[in-house]
Design a protein around this motif. Sequence first.
Motif, mmCIF file in Angstrom:
data_model
loop_
_atom_site.group_PDB
_atom_site.id
_atom_site.type_symbol
_atom_site.label_atom_id
_atom_site.label_comp_id
_atom_site.label_asym_id
_atom_site.label_seq_id
_atom_site.Cartn_x
_atom_site.Cartn_y
_atom_site.Cartn_z
ATOM 1 N N ASP A 138 16.518 121.062 -66.992
ATOM 2 C CA ASP A 138 16.841 122.160 -66.071
ATOM 3 C C ASP A 138 16.108 121.961 -64.741
ATOM 4 O OD1 ASP A 138 14.208 123.236 -66.328
ATOM 5 O OD2 ASP A 138 14.807 124.294 -68.134
ATOM 6 N N LYS A 139 16.473 122.808 -63.766
ATOM 7 C CA LYS A 139 15.925 122.641 -62.414
ATOM 8 C C LYS A 139 14.398 122.804 -62.387
ATOM 9 C CE LYS A 139 19.314 122.077 -59.289
ATOM 10 N NZ LYS A 139 20.137 121.149 -60.075
ATOM 11 N N GLY A 140 13.886 123.725 -63.201
ATOM 12 C CA GLY A 140 12.441 123.961 -63.233
ATOM 13 C C GLY A 140 11.680 122.700 -63.610
ATOM 14 N N VAL A 141 12.224 121.988 -64.591
ATOM 15 C CA VAL A 141 11.588 120.747 -65.060
ATOM 16 C C VAL A 141 11.653 119.684 -63.965
ATOM 17 C CG1 VAL A 141 11.757 118.887 -66.776
ATOM 18 C CG2 VAL A 141 12.055 121.260 -67.481
ATOM 19 N N THR A 142 12.825 119.597 -63.309
ATOM 20 C CA THR A 142 12.967 118.617 -62.222
ATOM 21 C C THR A 142 11.999 118.941 -61.090
ATOM 22 O OG1 THR A 142 15.302 118.485 -62.754
ATOM 23 C CG2 THR A 142 14.646 117.505 -60.681
ATOM 24 N N ASP A 143 11.962 120.238 -60.688
ATOM 25 C CA ASP A 143 11.100 120.640 -59.577
ATOM 26 C C ASP A 143 9.621 120.400 -59.880
ATOM 27 O OD1 ASP A 143 13.362 121.340 -58.301
ATOM 28 O OD2 ASP A 143 13.168 123.509 -58.618
ATOM 29 N N ALA A 144 9.253 120.484 -61.156
ATOM 30 C CA ALA A 144 7.845 120.249 -61.527
ATOM 31 C C ALA A 144 7.515 118.753 -61.540
ATOM 32 C CB ALA A 144 7.556 120.858 -62.898
ATOM 33 N N GLY A 145 8.508 117.918 -61.260
ATOM 34 C CA GLY A 145 8.275 116.469 -61.189
ATOM 35 C C GLY A 145 8.263 115.791 -62.556
ATOM 36 N N LEU A 146 8.657 116.521 -63.589
ATOM 37 C CA LEU A 146 8.550 115.947 -64.939
ATOM 38 C C LEU A 146 9.648 114.923 -65.228
ATOM 39 C CD1 LEU A 146 7.596 119.195 -66.904
ATOM 40 C CD2 LEU A 146 6.092 117.372 -66.102
ATOM 41 N N VAL A 147 10.829 115.107 -64.595
ATOM 42 C CA VAL A 147 11.899 114.130 -64.821
ATOM 43 C C VAL A 147 11.496 112.775 -64.226
ATOM 44 C CG1 VAL A 147 14.303 113.557 -64.295
ATOM 45 C CG2 VAL A 147 13.692 115.886 -64.933
ATOM 46 N N LYS A 148 10.808 112.839 -63.064
ATOM 47 C CA LYS A 148 10.329 111.582 -62.452
ATOM 48 C C LYS A 148 9.384 110.865 -63.414
ATOM 49 C CE LYS A 148 10.567 112.483 -57.513
ATOM 50 N NZ LYS A 148 9.850 113.081 -56.414
ATOM 51 N N THR A 149 8.519 111.635 -64.073
ATOM 52 C CA THR A 149 7.581 111.032 -65.036
ATOM 53 C C THR A 149 8.342 110.339 -66.163
ATOM 54 O OG1 THR A 149 6.133 112.907 -64.573
ATOM 55 C CG2 THR A 149 5.530 111.530 -66.453
ATOM 56 N N VAL A 150 9.429 110.977 -66.622
ATOM 57 C CA VAL A 150 10.231 110.375 -67.690
ATOM 58 C C VAL A 150 10.896 109.095 -67.184
ATOM 59 C CG1 VAL A 150 12.223 110.707 -69.229
ATOM 60 C CG2 VAL A 150 10.655 112.607 -68.810
#
Lengths: 174, 394
Positions: free
Chosen positions: B41-53
């Motif tokens: 979701d957008k919250g996860v993306t905005d927190a930079g967590l998708v980049k970490t993945v």
Amino acid sequence: METSCLLVKPGRKRFKSLVVKTVFLILGRSFHAASKLDLDIKKEIETWDEGFKFMMKVFPESPSMIVEKRKGILVYRGSKGGSADLTIIFKSIESAFLVFTAQCGTCRAFAESRVIVSGDISKAMSLVRCLNILQRYLFPLFINRFILKRPPSMPWYKQFIRAYIYLLGVPFGL
Amino acid sequence: MLPSYYEFYNPVKIISGEKALDNLPYELNRLQVTRPLIITDKGVTDAGLVKTVIRAFAESGIILGGVYDDVPSDSSVTVVNDIAGVFRRNECDGLIAVGGGSPIDTAKAVNILVSEEGDNLFQFAGHDVLRRPLKPLVVIPTTAGTGSEVTYVAVIADPSRKVKMSFTSAYLYPRLAVLDPRMTLSIPPGITAATGMDALSHAMEAVTCLQKNPISDALAMASIDLIGKNLLKVVAHGRDEEARLAMSNAACLAGAAFSNSMVGLVHSLGHAAGGVAGVPHGVAMSIFLPYVFDYNMEKTAPDLARLLLPFGGPEEYANTPPAHRARRTIELIRALRQSLYDLCQLPRTLKEAEVSRDKLEAIARTAINDGSLTFNPVEVTYDDALLLLREAYD
């Protein structure tokens, strides 16, 4: 030399199967009789759609019991009738036998995963409440204390309903 | 005491700890996945967590099949259909859910559609309808509460009929859960507290409800031990990696426990309060826990007494006379709720959760039709539920 290994055909459990079939018949007819007279059951089934069908069966296919809501009451439809909106399935004849001989309550049967529900869970909860009321009519209090978490109350006038179920409902399907 | 019969199943591989995420390409290779689709979701993306993945895939040779980050907080069949389309168009062969309950449930539902090659999710609703193994699903939780990474349930809304459809099947279990402390470091204190109380309610109901068994008990007790030691720590100091990892493990253990033992009245009331009055699930769990345990006391006192050891610690347990241990467990739950209120204003009552009093009847009516009630050790009628809700109101 080739090793021979014959096919094995397991036997039948005729007695237990007969007991379960008989209890399905008693339950089906009791549902019909009680739904005409018991106000708590009437109140429960008010929320069910007309034509709503539920089935209780033993895996894989038989024995079974089908009950349908028609004109505001429950009608026993026998053991054949295709699909239902809500199905309660006993995983084995042994599980059904335990429950139907009051060795195991319905709530314990659910908790021990002996029974699974297919269909709308909120309707299943309503059906279980009806089943609890019905068991209160069919069994004496000491058995109900063993199989139910808290047996429903049984005021004196409900003894007439119990008599109707025993004398007319179960024997004649009235 | 052993139950006369029980069943336990959990096939999920769990990898947990420092840099756990970086082993994901290896695990996907083991599962023969070459083009995974990330669902978040957008919250996860905005927190930079998708980049970490995504960074974990560097040098792995795996090409990601896309990142879908439009999952809403209450996922619907429209979103599921949309993502299934992306999966097919991009020729993906596996799913990675990154997030809390909603992205995980969404990924499970997408997996049904793309594995069964269907386009009507309704036909697979209900219990045990699926008949074949699904495509590999990996779950990377970014909250420590739901335990969905190790459960076999998905709930998806159908806005056109205004109902929530439930899917339960052993095939819905993910193949892999990745617990990496980096993924939960940024959760704000309020959500950390609510999700932590959700995990606590899973573990405590697992021990006190009717489908409990020795394996779920062991998992739940380990979970309670970790929550007792770490929940206040992570709420007060969110960047504490060790405590974050401990809470992720606690939620996972509790998830594995309750998906086999099931839960009871705390959840029935919580589901109803969420559906009728919009109370967030973890908040509802925190509010109802002590009231329900008081209500269930007659049947669950020995189990509640056992909870004191992992929850309060050995000294507390030893210093409390056996007859008072059950009551003491409830006192400690109330004390924990008060501490969480002091730290981040986690609501202690329905009034503090901004529920209007005129909704209590509707919540009670919904609660008595919730499936969890089957597993509560004490019978609950509409009047009982309403009385409990009034007690929990203010």
